[in-house]
Design a protein around this motif. Structure first.
Motif, PDB file in Angstrom:
ATOM      1  N   ILE A  52       0.856  -1.186   0.000  1.00  0.00           N
ATOM      2  CA  ILE A  52       0.000   0.000   0.000  1.00  0.00           C
ATOM      3  C   ILE A  52       0.894   1.239   0.000  1.00  0.00           C
ATOM      4  O   ILE A  52       1.920   1.263   0.687  1.00  0.00           O
ATOM      5  CB  ILE A  52      -0.875  -0.010   1.290  1.00  0.00           C
ATOM      6  N   GLY A  53       0.513   2.251  -0.767  1.00  0.00           N
ATOM      7  CA  GLY A  53       1.378   3.429  -0.871  1.00  0.00           C
ATOM      8  C   GLY A  53       1.493   4.196   0.422  1.00  0.00           C
ATOM      9  O   GLY A  53       2.589   4.571   0.851  1.00  0.00           O
ATOM     10  N   ARG A  90       7.512  -1.162  13.534  1.00  0.00           N
ATOM     11  CA  ARG A  90       7.421  -2.582  13.132  1.00  0.00           C
ATOM     12  C   ARG A  90       7.066  -2.700  11.645  1.00  0.00           C
ATOM     13  O   ARG A  90       7.637  -3.507  10.913  1.00  0.00           O
ATOM     14  CB  ARG A  90       6.350  -3.262  13.995  1.00  0.00           C
ATOM     15  N   LEU A  91       6.126  -1.861  11.194  1.00  0.00           N
ATOM     16  CA  LEU A  91       5.663  -1.944   9.810  1.00  0.00           C
ATOM     17  C   LEU A  91       6.721  -1.416   8.837  1.00  0.00           C
ATOM     18  O   LEU A  91       6.868  -1.936   7.729  1.00  0.00           O
ATOM     19  CB  LEU A  91       4.339  -1.179   9.649  1.00  0.00           C
ATOM     20  N   GLN A  92       7.472  -0.400   9.267  1.00  0.00           N
ATOM     21  CA  GLN A  92       8.551   0.125   8.423  1.00  0.00           C
ATOM     22  C   GLN A  92       9.639  -0.918   8.218  1.00  0.00           C
ATOM     23  O   GLN A  92      10.241  -1.005   7.152  1.00  0.00           O
ATOM     24  CB  GLN A  92       9.153   1.383   9.067  1.00  0.00           C
ATOM     25  N   GLU A  93       9.849  -1.709   9.272  1.00  0.00           N
ATOM     26  CA  GLU A  93      10.817  -2.805   9.193  1.00  0.00           C
ATOM     27  C   GLU A  93      10.344  -3.836   8.166  1.00  0.00           C
ATOM     28  O   GLU A  93      11.123  -4.359   7.379  1.00  0.00           O
ATOM     29  CB  GLU A  93      10.897  -3.432  10.578  1.00  0.00           C
ATOM     30  N   LEU A  94       9.038  -4.106   8.198  1.00  0.00           N
ATOM     31  CA  LEU A  94       8.454  -5.076   7.275  1.00  0.00           C
ATOM     32  C   LEU A  94       8.542  -4.584   5.834  1.00  0.00           C
ATOM     33  O   LEU A  94       8.895  -5.324   4.923  1.00  0.00           O
ATOM     34  CB  LEU A  94       6.985  -5.333   7.661  1.00  0.00           C
ATOM     35  N   ASN A  99       4.699   4.584   2.946  1.00  0.00           N
ATOM     36  CA  ASN A  99       4.687   5.817   3.738  1.00  0.00           C
ATOM     37  C   ASN A  99       3.683   5.672   4.877  1.00  0.00           C
ATOM     38  O   ASN A  99       2.550   5.247   4.633  1.00  0.00           O
ATOM     39  CB  ASN A  99       4.275   7.014   2.869  1.00  0.00           C
ATOM     40  N   PHE A 100       4.088   6.036   6.068  1.00  0.00           N
ATOM     41  CA  PHE A 100       3.199   5.919   7.223  1.00  0.00           C
ATOM     42  C   PHE A 100       2.971   7.282   7.860  1.00  0.00           C
ATOM     43  O   PHE A 100       3.887   8.086   7.968  1.00  0.00           O
ATOM     44  CB  PHE A 100       3.811   4.994   8.288  1.00  0.00           C
TER      45      PHE A 100
END
Ligand code: ZN
Length: 260
Positions: A52-53, A90-94, A99-100
């Motif tokens: 997802i962008g 955690r999601l950035q690692e994944l 972009n979050f």
């Protein structure tokens, strides 16, 4: 921003329902996830992994030990940490190519329109009727499809509200805003059921974004999973005439197709 190595998404790009065009749509999509608990954890993990962008993460809470039985984004050392911050790392690692935006706040009447505006899909992973009704009404006004999920005990429910193609949350639960939902704190829930239900919400979100004629989103249909008996049911949700939630709906936004 770079979408990452195509190899990362190769197992979904090879599907005829997705393909390079579907992957390009996913990369351009902006999704808001309200609630980073039992439903939000698997939804966030799978949507991030899918490329997802942009994912907006909204939750005011901090990690508590009682969350760890089902909220798989967090671990034992995370006690007391803001869920949005731990989830983002955690999601950035994944997937560092997503972009979050992390917002440690609650979706409320005062901020709902501003928070939700500009997103292609909103995911309701909250555990409160009042929040669910507010998300419904705001998505209605902004014309954003809403992926609804709820769990209690051994039962999980998922549907997609995307008027005018289908009904809204208030068509299904007319008394919603005045009722108190049974949440995990008061009624108990099986952790793995949260995983199934939140993952189902991630799939419905991906289907809405990919928008392939080969896919059939769960619009106007309520999926109910009774995990205690391993039975799945589906109910048609009729549009309720005079529904105050549907009144203000505008046509669903079309997500522009990007370059693969
Ligand atoms: Zn309605």
């Amino acid at each position: 921003m770079d979408s990452g190595d195509p190899l990362r998404y190769s197992r979904q790009i090879c599907l005829p329902e997705v393909g390079p065009e579907g992957q390009a749509r996913l990369r351009k999509a902006k999704v808001l996830l309200a609630g980073l608990g039992g439903l939000g954890s698997p939804a966030a993990l799978y949507l991030s992994a899918a490329g997802i962008g942009h994912l907006t993460l909204v939750d005011p809470d901090r990690v508590d030990e009682s969350n760890l039985q089902r909220q798989v984004l967090y671990g034992t050392p995370d006690h007391g940490v803001l869920k949005t911050e731990r989830a983002r790392s955690r999601l950035q690692e994944l997937n560092p190519f997503v972009n979050f935006t992390a917002l440690a706040t609650r979706v409320a009447a005062e901020n709902a329109s501003e928070l939700l505006s500009g997103h292609d899909v909103v995911i309701d992973a909250t555990d409160c009727f009042v929040s669910k009704a507010l998300l419904n009404d705001t998505c209605a006004q902004l014309g954003i499809p809403l992926v609804h999920g709820s769990i209690s005990g051994f039962e999980g429910r998922v549907t997609v509200f995307a008027p005018p193609a289908g009904p809204c949350y208030r068509c299904l639960y007319p008394e919603a805003a005045r009722a108190e939902v049974a949440n995990a704190a008061s009624s108990g829930v099986v952790g793995a059921l949260a995983g199934i239900t939140g993952s189902m919400q991630a799939i419905e979100t991906i289907k809405l974004i990919v928008d392939s004629p080969l896919l059939d989103p769960l619009i106007g249909r309520l999926w109910v999973y009774d995990s205690a008996r391993a039975r799945t049911s589906e109910f048609m949700i009729p549009k309720r005439s005079g529904c105050e939630g549907c009144k203000s709906f505008v046509p669903r936004q079309v997500i522009p197709l990007g370059q693969p």
